[in-house]
Structure formats: structure tokens, C-alpha cells
Write a protein that holds these residues in place. Structure first.
Motif: not given
Length: 103
Positions: A84-85, A82, A89
């Protein structure tokens, strides 16, 4: 096996959904082809509910031999999927090292 390959292999224990291990030694004042400075970006659901220090400790434990030997510096960027998103990214940039490339 190179130090970078060893690090990549050992970090598979954290079941990453994304992993990059970047040899940044060339950015520092070390001999050519050195493997002493690395940046790790690792995304794993195993980091859910863990504070950053606990995430780092998990990585340090896996890489204890490398940190006791050839690796001088290890920049860690551990994220949950989550997080990272939410970052889009994207890997963080490393700061320039004074004297690293002769400049």
C-alpha cells in the motif's frame, strides 16, 4: 443495515489499517439505489506472505452470505501495508461499465 455497512463490518475481522468499500452500482445497469456492485480496497498485515488468490479467498469467506445474495460483483484490491505504501496509498480506478450510466 445496508449491504455496504454489513461488508464494512465483516471485513473488520481482517484487522485493516485501511478499508474502503465503495458502492459502484450506479455505474452499472441496475435499478436506482441498488447495492449490487462494490469495490473493496483493504490493507492488512494479515495478507503478509499470501498470494493474491489466498487474500481474495479470505475476503470471499467473510462475505459468503452477501455474495450468495445481493452482491453481484465485488472488485477486490487487497494489499499488505508495505504494498500500500509503495502504491503511494492510492486506490485503483475502476473501469467504465458498458451501459452503466446510460452513456
Amino acid at each position: 443495515m445496508s449491504t455496504q455497512s454489513t461488508i464494512e463490518e465483516k471485513l473488520q475481522a481482517l484487522e485493516p489499517t485501511f478499508l474502503t468499500v465503495e458502492n459502484e452500482s450506479h455505474r452499472h445497469n441496475v435499478p436506482a439505489n441498488a447495492e449490487t456492485h462494490f469495490k473493496v480496497t483493504l490493507v492488512s498485515s494479515r495478507f503478509e506472505g499470501l498470494m493474491p488468490v489466498k487474500r481474495h479467498q479470505q475476503i470471499y469467506a467473510l462475505l459468503a452470505d452477501e455474495l450468495a445474495g445481493p452482491v453481484h460483483a465485488l472488485a477486490l484490491h487487497p494489499y499488505t501495508p508495505q504494498e500500500w505504501q509503495a502504491r503511494g496509498e492510492s486506490r485503483p480506478n475502476s473501469p467504465d461499465c458498458r451501459g452503466g450510466d446510460g452513456s
